[in-house]
Design a protein around this motif. Structure first.
Motif: not given
Length: 537
Positions: A53-69
């Motif tokens: 996910l980090r390799a292909g998505w950035s931004g606030r939404a990506a950060g929130s998704a990463g935190t949730r995962l």
């Protein structure tokens, strides 16, 4: 997540105990342990997904998704030691039910033999056709006592298991883990001090350490067996990865000479041994195994208990000899299991545990086995391990026996001589000598030093190095026979007097003709001898 459904916490009844199936509880525990593996795999999948996910998505939404995962992965990982703990509780429950049923069966057999009748409630009375009135009280009392002991054990096991599983359910509502305060014992800290430190932590703090610092918890003598088992099981994947990395490093070397080829074979054997050990850990076989130590460096080391040594009334620690390593850990564990099985045959109502202690560098070749350096290096670790068993045991102290085979008997003898062992009895089989000339030098009562050497054991050919040199010089001389006759007693081995000879000052038990490795053969009386010493008989 809700916790497992606990056994009903009530006084066990006669019919309940006579019909209960302990294997069902054992299988349920194994199923819970399987959830640990599932949670680990799902957590790894989440980690891989987060990286992608980090390799292909950035931004606030990506950060929130990463935190949730990351949070989901943490929750899954936290379930691993809990699932293993449920397995431990249910395995212990099944083991105690098995012992209770054995006691009940013994009471029923006694009743049938002596003319005592038992009703469905477990009440007893004499059979008037077989027992005269004047003998009634004395005949009924032993049967009643046996039934009461069996039901008391089953009831206590039921209440304890229900309490521990109920606590797990309550923990699910408030959180499994809590970070402990700073300060950790050093690796070689006295086990009694480690035990005090561990006892001062909350359950949630202990789980945090198992989860986040398994390397520390898994190797600390003085931490209870159940907690060490949880920590070391969580490291199995890490150990596999260490072996895989070593294999790839050796494979990458070009050109590969004899050393590299030998190294590849050794790593391959260690990987197979680790897989076999993991299969035993995952099986529903009774008694449950506890992984108390694991190291894949060199030829590998393993410390595995069959049955919980912290709950058993008798614990035998088996130290194997030359060539022992991770590649055949399950084979060595099988020898410990055969002693345990014979103990169960002789005392079916008694809870006993057997530990394979392969936590030293065993000699691989004869020239190494002819020196005591590796035994001396192992002494302090064996001393600490035995002290740890004493420190973590629940209830009255267990009878602790340390059993050494071949070079392992030198390890045991050297540890007892140089450091002292928390042991009520020492047993030596197929010994090349134990580093002392008399049983009184081993720091246990000589009447609790036992040994056996088979008549056809090749260990009998070992002689002190100075005598071998003299024989080489004088062997062709006419006076050689006279010098050999004058050389003194024939019970001297590589490392002192044969402990199975009368002059050593200990006690002996017989062995049949089964060679150097046949002491565990089911038909060998030596197996009975070892089991009886463990039981204190």
């Amino acid at each position: 997540m809700t916790g497992p459904t606990p056994p009903r916490a009530a006084t066990a009844g006669y019919v309940q105990l006579s019909t209960v199936a302990p294997a069902g509880w054992r299988a349920t525990g194994t199923a819970w342990a399987g959830l640990a593996g599932l949670a680990t795999r799902r957590a790894d999948e989440l980690a891989d997904g987060t990286a992608a996910l980090r390799a292909g998505w950035s931004g606030r939404a990506a950060g929130s998704a990463g935190t949730r995962l990351a949070g989901l992965r943490t929750e899954l990982t936290a379930l691993v030691p809990v699932a293993v703990e449920v397995d431990q509780v249910l395995a212990g429950f099944a083991g105690r039910l098995t012992a209770a049923r054995a006691r009940l069966s013994a009471a029923v057999e006694l009743a049938a033999a002596t003319g005592v009748l038992i009703d469905r409630s477990g009440r007893v009375r004499p059979d008037p056709a077989r027992v005269p009135p004047e003998r009634a009280a004395g005949t009924v009392a032993p049967v009643a006592t046996g039934i009461r002991d069996a039901l008391d054990l089953a009831g206590a096991a039921d209440r304890e298991a229900a309490g521990r599983l109920g606590q797990l359910s309550r923990d699910a509502a408030v959180g499994w883990v809590t970070r402990p305060p700073p300060g950790r014992p050093a690796p070689h800290t006295d086990p009694a001090r480690v035990r005090l430190w561990w006892a001062g932590l909350t359950t949630a703090q202990r789980r945090w350490l198992v989860l986040h610092e398994p390397e520390l918890v898994g190797r600390l003598d003085g931490v209870p067996a159940a907690d060490r088992d949880q920590a070391n099981r969580s490291l199995l994947g890490v150990r596999r990865e260490e072996l895989r990395a070593r294999w790839e490093r050796l494979l990458a070397r070009v050109p590969r000479g004899p050393m590299e080829v030998a190294g590849l074979r050794a790593v391959d054997a260690a990987r197979a041994g680790l897989d076999a050990l993991a299969a035993r850990l995952d099986s529903a076989e009774s008694p449950r195994s506890y992984l108390l130590g694991l190291d894949v460096d060199g030829e590998g080391r393993a410390v595995v208990a069959l049955g919980d040594p912290d709950r058993a009334t008798g614990v035998v620690t088996y130290v194997p000899g030359m060539t022992a390593g991770l590649d055949d850990a399950t084979g060595e564990l099988g020898r410990a299991a055969r002693v345990l099985a014979r103990c169960a045959d002789l005392a079916p109502g008694q809870e006993t545990s057997a530990v394979l202690w392969l936590d030293y560098d065993a000699p691989d070749f004869l020239h190494e086995a002819a020196r005591d350096g590796q035994a001396r290096s192992a002494g302090d670790a064996l001393h600490r391990f035995q002290e740890g068993l004493r420190a973590t045991h629940d209830g009255p102290p267990a009878r602790q026996t340390v059993l050494g085979h071949s070079y392992g008997s030198l390890v045991v003898g050297t540890a007892a001589r140089d450091h002292g062992l928390a042991a009520d009895a020492l047993v030596f089989v197929g010994s090349p000598g134990v580093g002392v000339g008399h049983a009184s030098e081993l720091r246990v009562p000589p009447e609790q030093v036992w040994a056996s050497t088979a008549p056809d054991d090749v260990i009998r050919l070992t002689r002190p190095p100075d005598e071998l040199a003299r024989q080489a010089v004088l062997g062709a001389s006419p006076v050689g026979t006279i010098v050999d006759w004058l050389a003194g007693p024939r019970d001297e081995r590589w490392f002192g007097r044969d402990p199975a000879e009368p002059g050593f000052g200990g006690r002996t038990f017989p062995s049949g003709r089964y060679g150097h490795t046949g002491y565990w053969d089911p038909a060998n009386p030596a197996l009975d001898g070892m089991a009886r010493v463990v039981l204190g008989r």
